[in-house]
Scaffold this active site. Structure first.
Site: not given
Lengths: 368, 368
Positions: B356-358
């Site tokens: 999700a972070c990328i």
């Protein structure tokens, strides 16, 4: 769907439009390298801002700036100009950007010639040129448009198309031993036909003197309409360009275009000769990979090298008595366009080109 | 038309969608810095390729790579992925990319929070972060979309919206003294309401342990549908996360969303604890501006930190017995999506984040 097509524009029904056809936008780089653009590029950047503002009156403008120059470009340029990041070796998007080609169903694709910085290791203007050879690909990928790649070493500044099957170019450029001489004229013509969808190629022997590109056509002659050309001119028989203009005139007066029309030639009188001043030359970094320019270096200055937008023509001025007559002629030939003169165009000339050289029109899709 | 609007999304009728709403695309950076990504980024780049290929099955993917890494990214990534140039400090596009907001007339705009690399000089993860704070602006300019800029220091990884007026976040992150503590909770809530168009904000005190972002919500809980949450979980009372999960569960079980619905909470069992190996740690450049990670550094690993596309859910795998149960639960909750596990997700965890972070979803315009 592949991004890089194996077919050719000709096979797929695409053609290179004429400069007078509708545009969806205009692409430029951002001048930066301190061995080409004096005073760290600041003088040229000022002129770029004027040119972008002028073109933005007519169609959307995108400027590609390096990571290092992104904020400076964004802050200097008008809000309505789109700024995107792109690494380059220099800022000649007419020559490094993709040539946008059209079919009759509203589709737009791009032609990506091989680029070698105007002659590679044999007289080229800068080294390396790896990033400039990627510009066309990056533009097309950003716009989600399909790409054709040709191994012809060419720049669109060396090629003028009328959009109706005729192409005008010079042997000095495309057949130069530092470009495509070893492939032969027949192969070069086949590439031009295949990738630009043209039927007839008119060759002039050479371009203007002091043009560092090996005779790009775009300082000498350009189409203003199908069947109509502007030709740079002087009546001074002692001028170094005189013979070149005469030679071009003779050839063009005896030619017809792809549709069989005789060519109507409008002579546009050149400005006085220009050369680098000592002060200008001291503003350059030296010996860092770019062609060396010193005080007294002759400069090629041409009114032909303008940008034609949908509603504007952006024309260089040289603080010369011929500036206004040149603009008056353009206004007569293109009465529906606003003619916008760019006062400090000399700064672009010092980099080795002019307004046409730094702009790449993106043509709008057409349904016919 | 100005590119950066002076109004707010709330004033203009825009709202932040839920992750289950239709996407027009997905944006990622490209991992490169050798003090964050071991072995010169090569391991992470391999995982990036797998993730991009998985998402590209569902919607168009754009990867932003530096000038230095452009060709490598272009050559490694599948043809259908668009690669554009962009300079960055690191590759956390959920946090640095713009949050795309929608109105009911099909328009899409972007929210650009202020970014300080997860805490600035007071516990932040890298220095400098100037380029990362420009990413949202550059994305929006490339897409010709209007931008809202807020001075709230925030990352979308710390914020979960249900698209129907409810926002879930943690005090540990948004009210941290290295983010917005000095502005006060009321001001922070007003910014969230104004820029994301939400009505109700649910605060959890803290996020997961070993999450280096100061408690981003996206390792702890996320919306799978309006009124339905996934909550990371363990029943092991000795686990360092146990108390945090319990605390979140108690708050969420007693909450309602903006529409007044009680929340349905699905517990998803966590994987076993992870930590850096000595071999991994030797693959990093050290002391060059990034948070230092050594052998034995604990790693936060969460199944919650996935990417939900239109037709796929791209989920991290940790070579853990809980990998398959996590995917089975997701399949049950999202039966119309293909669940795609990413085998070497550990490589992203080593950089300090997860899938999700990328990834930054670009929502499709909606007419209602």
């Amino acid at each position: 769907m592949p991004r890089t097509l194996r077919s050719t524009p000709l096979e797929d029904g695409f053609r290179m439009p004429g400069e007078f056809e509708p545009k969806a936008g205009c692409w430029l780089g951002w001048p930066e390298r301190p061995d080409v653009w004096r005073n760290g590029g600041k003088n040229a950047q000022g002129v770029w801002v004027d040119i972008c503002a002028a073109i933005a009156k007519s169609e959307p403008v995108t400027v590609c700036a390096s990571a290092a120059q992104y904020l400076n470009a964004r802050n200097r340029l008008p809000d309505e100009v789109r700024v995107v990041e792109m690494s380059t070796n220099d800022s000649w998007f007419r020559d490094t950007g993709c040539a946008f080609v059209l079919n009759d169903h509203g589709d737009v694709r791009g032609v990506d010639w091989t680029f070698n910085a105007y002659g590679g290791l044999n007289g080229g203007l800068y080294f390396p040129w790896d990033k400039d050879d990627l510009i066309a690909q990056k533009m097309l990928e950003m716009e989600n448009l399909d790409r054709y790649r040709s191994s012809l070493i060419a720049e669109m500044g060396g090629i003028q198309c009328d959009g109706e099957g005729t192409l005008l170019t010079t042997e000095q450029c495309l057949l130069n031993e530092n470009r495509n001489a070893h492939r032969g004229k027949a192969w070069v013509e086949e590439q031009l036909r295949s990738y630009l969808g043209v039927e007839k190629i008119i060759w002039l022997p050479r371009g203007c003197k002091f043009d560092e590109t090996d005779g790009h056509i775009d300082d000498l002659a350009c189409w203003v309409a199908p069947g109509e050309l502007l030709l740079h001119w002087t009546d001074d028989t002692t001028d170094p360009q005189y013979e070149i203009y005469q030679e071009a005139y003779k050839i063009l007066s005896n030619e017809t275009d792809a549709r069989g029309r005789a060519l109507k030639i409008h002579k546009i009188m050149q400005p006085a000769a220009l050369e680098w001043t000592a002060e200008e030359a001291t503003g350059l970094d030296s010996d860092t990979g770019a062609h060396r320019r010193v005080a007294g270096t002759k400069i090629c200055a041409s009114y032909i090298n303008y940008y034609m937008g949908n509603t504007v023509v952006v024309v260089p001025e040289f603080d010369d008595p011929m500036d206004k007559p040149a603009q008056a002629l353009l206004k007569r030939l293109l009465p529906d366009h606003q003619i916008i003169g760019i006062e400090n165009a000399r700064e672009i000339l010092l980099g080795g080109g002019n307004i046409a050289c730094i702009t790449q029109p993106q043509y709008a899709g057409q349904k016919r």
